[in-house]
Design a protein around this motif. Structure first.
Motif, PDB file in Angstrom:
ATOM      1  N   LYS A  24      47.544  38.559  41.578  1.00  0.00           N
ATOM      2  CA  LYS A  24      46.290  38.915  41.306  1.00  0.00           C
ATOM      3  C   LYS A  24      45.970  39.564  39.979  1.00  0.00           C
ATOM      4  O   LYS A  24      46.716  39.688  39.277  1.00  0.00           O
ATOM      5  N   PRO A  25      44.562  39.231  39.756  1.00  0.00           N
ATOM      6  CA  PRO A  25      43.867  39.666  38.614  1.00  0.00           C
ATOM      7  C   PRO A  25      44.034  41.196  38.279  1.00  0.00           C
ATOM      8  O   PRO A  25      43.767  41.826  39.434  1.00  0.00           O
ATOM      9  N   LYS A  26      44.517  41.733  37.342  1.00  0.00           N
ATOM     10  CA  LYS A  26      44.579  43.190  37.130  1.00  0.00           C
ATOM     11  C   LYS A  26      43.240  43.733  37.221  1.00  0.00           C
ATOM     12  O   LYS A  26      42.229  43.455  36.844  1.00  0.00           O
ATOM     13  N   ARG A  27      43.126  44.913  38.015  1.00  0.00           N
ATOM     14  CA  ARG A  27      41.938  45.491  38.251  1.00  0.00           C
ATOM     15  C   ARG A  27      41.521  46.312  36.930  1.00  0.00           C
ATOM     16  O   ARG A  27      42.510  46.974  36.173  1.00  0.00           O
ATOM     17  N   GLU A  28      40.561  46.268  36.469  1.00  0.00           N
ATOM     18  CA  GLU A  28      39.951  47.034  35.508  1.00  0.00           C
ATOM     19  C   GLU A  28      39.162  48.348  35.731  1.00  0.00           C
ATOM     20  O   GLU A  28      38.354  48.233  36.889  1.00  0.00           O
ATOM     21  N   ALA A  29      38.936  49.478  35.100  1.00  0.00           N
ATOM     22  CA  ALA A  29      38.369  50.428  35.432  1.00  0.00           C
ATOM     23  C   ALA A  29      36.863  50.154  35.334  1.00  0.00           C
ATOM     24  O   ALA A  29      36.408  49.330  34.451  1.00  0.00           O
TER      25      ALA A  29
END
Length: 123
Positions: A31-36
């Motif tokens: 999964k792509p890393k969630r960014e703030a």
């Protein structure tokens, strides 16, 4: 009988024999890393103003934050507005829960303006 329940896997569920029953290795989904949503790193060590649901408002120096928008502020002052006027209360070092934050802004360059959507007296 003495070995019952002590780690021997003789056909019990979850043992090594059940792991290889036709399933094989499970594919891993990267999964792509969630960014703030906000990049608060440029405001670390800067004075910020935070408003909460319920109307509370504080100002303080941002020391740290996480992806849930939980904040650590130092030298915090709570601005309390009452019928008799505005008072401040010093709180020191605090941790603010992200889900309760409704507004976050830097203190430098911040000024309050008149609400243009309020009905004018002469209209």
């Amino acid at each position: 009988m003495a070995d019952r329940g002590r780690g021997t896997f003789r056909g019990m569920r979850g043992g090594p024999a059940s792991a290889s029953r036709g399933r094989g290795p499970q594919p891993t989904m990267d999964k792509p890393k969630r960014e703030a949503i906000l990049d608060l790193s440029k405001y670390v060590q800067e004075r910020i103003r935070v408003k909460f649901t319920g109307g509370r408002e504080v100002t303080g120096v941002l020391k740290g934050f996480d992806q849930l928008l939980n904040l650590v502020l130092d030298e915090v002052e709570e601005n309390i507005q009452t019928e008799s006027g505005e008072h401040t209360r010093k709180l020191g070092l605090v941790v603010l829960r992200g889900p309760t934050i409704t507004l976050l802004s830097p203190v430098d360059g911040w000024e309050e303006i008149a609400n243009p959507f309020l009905a004018q007296d002469g209209a």
